[in-house]
Design a protein around this motif. Structure first.
Motif, PDB file in Angstrom:
ATOM      1  N   MET A 118       0.832  -1.204   0.000  1.00  0.00           N
ATOM      2  CA  MET A 118       0.000   0.000   0.000  1.00  0.00           C
ATOM      3  C   MET A 118       0.872   1.261   0.000  1.00  0.00           C
ATOM      4  O   MET A 118       0.573   2.226  -0.706  1.00  0.00           O
ATOM      5  CB  MET A 118      -0.950   0.003   1.191  1.00  0.00           C
ATOM      6  CG  MET A 118      -2.020  -1.069   1.094  1.00  0.00           C
ATOM      7  SD  MET A 118      -3.091  -1.094   2.537  1.00  0.00           S
ATOM      8  CE  MET A 118      -4.673  -0.932   1.712  1.00  0.00           C
ATOM      9  N   ASP A 119       1.940   1.251   0.777  1.00  0.00           N
ATOM     10  CA  ASP A 119       2.865   2.389   0.787  1.00  0.00           C
ATOM     11  C   ASP A 119       3.423   2.627  -0.625  1.00  0.00           C
ATOM     12  O   ASP A 119       3.485   3.770  -1.092  1.00  0.00           O
ATOM     13  CB  ASP A 119       4.021   2.138   1.758  1.00  0.00           C
ATOM     14  CG  ASP A 119       3.626   2.268   3.215  1.00  0.00           C
ATOM     15  OD1 ASP A 119       2.528   2.791   3.499  1.00  0.00           O
ATOM     16  OD2 ASP A 119       4.421   1.836   4.070  1.00  0.00           O
ATOM     17  N   LYS A 120       3.831   1.560  -1.269  1.00  0.00           N
ATOM     18  CA  LYS A 120       4.384   1.674  -2.612  1.00  0.00           C
ATOM     19  C   LYS A 120       3.329   2.194  -3.598  1.00  0.00           C
ATOM     20  O   LYS A 120       3.613   3.070  -4.423  1.00  0.00           O
ATOM     21  CB  LYS A 120       4.908   0.316  -3.076  1.00  0.00           C
ATOM     22  CG  LYS A 120       5.649   0.350  -4.381  1.00  0.00           C
ATOM     23  CD  LYS A 120       6.257  -0.997  -4.713  1.00  0.00           C
ATOM     24  CE  LYS A 120       6.997  -0.921  -6.045  1.00  0.00           C
ATOM     25  NZ  LYS A 120       7.595  -2.200  -6.394  1.00  0.00           N
ATOM     26  N   ALA A 121       2.123   1.686  -3.511  1.00  0.00           N
ATOM     27  CA  ALA A 121       1.040   2.133  -4.395  1.00  0.00           C
ATOM     28  C   ALA A 121       0.723   3.614  -4.184  1.00  0.00           C
ATOM     29  O   ALA A 121       0.424   4.344  -5.135  1.00  0.00           O
ATOM     30  CB  ALA A 121      -0.211   1.285  -4.179  1.00  0.00           C
ATOM     31  N   ALA A 122       0.801   4.068  -2.951  1.00  0.00           N
ATOM     32  CA  ALA A 122       0.492   5.465  -2.631  1.00  0.00           C
ATOM     33  C   ALA A 122       1.519   6.424  -3.205  1.00  0.00           C
ATOM     34  O   ALA A 122       1.203   7.581  -3.483  1.00  0.00           O
ATOM     35  CB  ALA A 122       0.390   5.657  -1.121  1.00  0.00           C
ATOM     36  N   LYS A 123       2.739   5.954  -3.401  1.00  0.00           N
ATOM     37  CA  LYS A 123       3.808   6.812  -3.933  1.00  0.00           C
ATOM     38  C   LYS A 123       3.697   7.011  -5.433  1.00  0.00           C
ATOM     39  O   LYS A 123       4.308   7.911  -5.990  1.00  0.00           O
ATOM     40  CB  LYS A 123       5.171   6.234  -3.568  1.00  0.00           C
ATOM     41  CG  LYS A 123       5.466   6.334  -2.106  1.00  0.00           C
ATOM     42  CD  LYS A 123       6.803   5.734  -1.757  1.00  0.00           C
ATOM     43  CE  LYS A 123       7.018   5.800  -0.248  1.00  0.00           C
ATOM     44  NZ  LYS A 123       8.216   5.133   0.162  1.00  0.00           N
ATOM     45  N   HIS A 124       2.922   6.178  -6.109  1.00  0.00           N
ATOM     46  CA  HIS A 124       2.805   6.269  -7.565  1.00  0.00           C
ATOM     47  C   HIS A 124       1.623   7.095  -7.973  1.00  0.00           C
ATOM     48  O   HIS A 124       0.567   7.046  -7.586  1.00  0.00           O
ATOM     49  CB  HIS A 124       2.719   4.868  -8.193  1.00  0.00           C
ATOM     50  CG  HIS A 124       4.029   4.150  -8.103  1.00  0.00           C
ATOM     51  ND1 HIS A 124       4.416   3.456  -6.996  1.00  0.00           N
ATOM     52  CD2 HIS A 124       5.055   4.060  -8.973  1.00  0.00           C
ATOM     53  CE1 HIS A 124       5.616   2.950  -7.190  1.00  0.00           C
ATOM     54  NE2 HIS A 124       6.031   3.300  -8.382  1.00  0.00           N
TER      55      HIS A 124
END
Length: 98
Positions: free
Chosen positions: A92-98
């Motif tokens: 989720m953290d990674k998805a939020a950065k994109h």
């Protein structure tokens, strides 16, 4: 992935690796609020995370109001936090950065 409940020590270590997640007072769940620029960005994030959740067979408790997504992660079958929760949080953290 293992669905065994993590120790307090392991939870403390794993939460340090995450961005903005908060451990509940009872140490049975982690939460985070994600804010986006628009509803469509928030919905896109949720869509991407839903795909990850299906692949992991581990689904978040979440809600969305306009551009804000509130998330709670726990593993009900383990009655607490497992590797699945921290894996999902990292995705989720990674998805939020994109």
């Amino acid at each position: 992935m293992a669905r065994e409940r993590l120790s307090t020590t392991e939870i403390a270590k794993r939460i340090q690796e995450l961005d903005g997640w908060i451990l509940s007072d009872d140490a049975l769940s982690i939460t985070r609020t994600f804010k986006f620029g628009s509803f469509i960005e928030a919905f896109g994030f949720m869509t991407q995370c839903a795909i990850h959740a299906e692949k992991l067979d581990h689904h978040p408790e979440w809600s969305n109001v306009y551009r804000t997504v509130e998330v709670l992660l726990t593993t009900h079958s383990a009655k607490g936090l497992t590797e699945l929760d921290f894996d999902m949080a990292a995705r989720m953290d990674k998805a939020a950065k994109h």
